[in-house]
Design an enzyme around this catalytic site. Structure first.
Site, PDB file in Angstrom:
ATOM      1  N   HIS A 235      -5.393  -1.881  -4.169  1.00 57.57           N
ATOM      2  CA  HIS A 235      -4.214  -1.046  -4.393  1.00 57.57           C
ATOM      3  C   HIS A 235      -3.306  -1.070  -3.167  1.00 57.57           C
ATOM      4  O   HIS A 235      -2.081  -1.176  -3.292  1.00 57.57           O
ATOM      5  CB  HIS A 235      -4.659   0.387  -4.696  1.00 57.57           C
ATOM      6  CG  HIS A 235      -3.540   1.381  -4.738  1.00 57.57           C
ATOM      7  ND1 HIS A 235      -2.651   1.463  -5.785  1.00 57.57           N
ATOM      8  CD2 HIS A 235      -3.157   2.333  -3.837  1.00 57.57           C
ATOM      9  CE1 HIS A 235      -1.764   2.411  -5.544  1.00 57.57           C
ATOM     10  NE2 HIS A 235      -2.054   2.957  -4.375  1.00 57.57           N
TER      11      HIS A 235
ATOM     12  N   ASP B  60      -4.363   9.928   1.280  1.00 54.76           N
ATOM     13  CA  ASP B  60      -3.180   9.397   0.606  1.00 54.76           C
ATOM     14  C   ASP B  60      -1.982   9.491   1.542  1.00 54.76           C
ATOM     15  O   ASP B  60      -1.806  10.488   2.239  1.00 54.76           O
ATOM     16  CB  ASP B  60      -2.904  10.201  -0.674  1.00 54.76           C
ATOM     17  CG  ASP B  60      -1.961   9.497  -1.613  1.00 54.76           C
ATOM     18  OD1 ASP B  60      -1.578   8.350  -1.345  1.00 54.76           O
ATOM     19  OD2 ASP B  60      -1.595  10.108  -2.639  1.00 54.76           O
TER      20      ASP B  60
END
Length: 327
Positions: free
Chosen positions: A229, A156
């Site tokens: 995403h 992330d």
């Protein structure tokens, strides 16, 4: 005005550019009504740097830091004479399949360190100082998971800006000169359905995220019928300029309670960039082709803040923000 004229503005931001940490605590608080509560909050805001030194001296290598963000309603109470141009409450989003709620919050404290005990001690002293002036809205303790992965197993924050790009992406410039050096902050607490995610084959997980799971290589899905995403969270304006934000997301969880989540926190020079990112995720591009990650990750909160630069935070704390300069 030139494109990089913001760099000439003398600014002293809060520690937005602090390195990603091993531990973090996110506190969202409501400030009680009345002048006494405001006075207490102002006193605490003015003493934040001293409190960081008090706790952080125990291990300077742990790099303790704290950023204070102020919500729109509290800003009006503390500083009625002026407001960051884009500051407003988080706008709820009605998506094609999923919604993003707006939840209350006057104050955000983003506490970071390489040691969880320093974060804990700072929070303990901070809340003791605030005492009855505040009410707890949300408290999340985050941790760095392996090589900066979320609990879904993917790295992330890969696209975070670095070097000079970090300030250009995260700090307000001379487009709103009175608030240069500040940063808009949006927070959302997401809970993951780990069982459902675990049933998704890894190739499809990678298609949904837009990166490979093991080695974190970006997948080109420009020609794909459904954007990932990664692609939906990429914002390009009408002039073809890509706008980044700084993410300092952290995993959190309580395995014994079946709670597994990601605390999203985004710092941005422009609030509209995060708003556009969330709109693309929930509504889709094209409309209806929403971010499939939302089928497994549900937002429980949504709140917007502004982190003023240090001189303005000090002025707010002293009740002099907006006053004419001496001389």
């Amino acid at each position: 005005m030139t494109g990089n004229s913001w760099e000439r503005v003398p600014i002293d931001p809060q520690s937005v550019d602090a390195p990603l940490s091993q531990s973090a605590i996110f506190l969202v608080l409501r400030v009680a009504d009345g002048p006494d509560a405001l006075a207490t909050v102002c006193s605490v805001l003015g003493g934040l740097d001293d409190l960081v030194k008090t706790v952080g001296f125990r291990d300077l290598s742990a790099r303790l830091s704290c950023i204070a963000g102020i919500g729109s309603d509290l800003w009006d109470r503390l500083h009625p004479g002026g407001k960051p141009r884009e500051l407003k409450p988080f706008a709820p989003i009605k998506g094609t399949a999923h919604d993003a709620p707006s939840t209350p919050g006057d104050l955000l404290f983003h506490i970071r360190a390489e040691r969880a005990d320093l974060c804990f001690e700072f929070e303990r002293l901070l809340l003791a100082a605030l005492d009855t002036a505040v009410e707890m809205i949300d408290e999340v303790t985050g941790f760095r998971y392996f090589d900066a992965r979320d609990l879904l197993g993917f790295v992330d924050g890969t696209a975070n800006p670095a070097g000079p790009d970090l300030s250009a992406s995260a700090l307000v410039g001379d487009e709103d000169g009175d608030f240069a050096g500040g940063s808009y902050i949006v927070v959302q607490k997401y809970l993951h359905d780990m069982a459902a995610w675990g049933r998704v084959p890894t190739p499809l997980q990678e298609e949904i995220i837009g990166r490979t799971k093991i080695d974190n290589v970006e997948i080109d899905d420009d020609a794909a019928p459904r954007k990932s995403h990664k692609s939906l969270a990429t914002i390009v304006d009408e002039q073809g300029v890509e706008h980044d934000i700084l993410r300092d997301n952290m995993p959190f969880g309580r395995a014994g309670h079946g709670e597994f989540g990601t605390y999203f926190i985004g710092y941005s020079r422009y609030l509209w960039v995060i708003e556009k990112m969330l709109e693309r995720m929930y509504v889709g591009d094209p409309a209806g082709a929403y971010d499939r990650l939302l089928d497994f990750s549900t937002p429980r909160t949504g709140t917007t803040f502004f982190a003023p630069p240090r001189p303005m935070l000090e002025a707010i704390a002293q009740g002099t923000a907006g006053a004419p300069a001496a001389g």
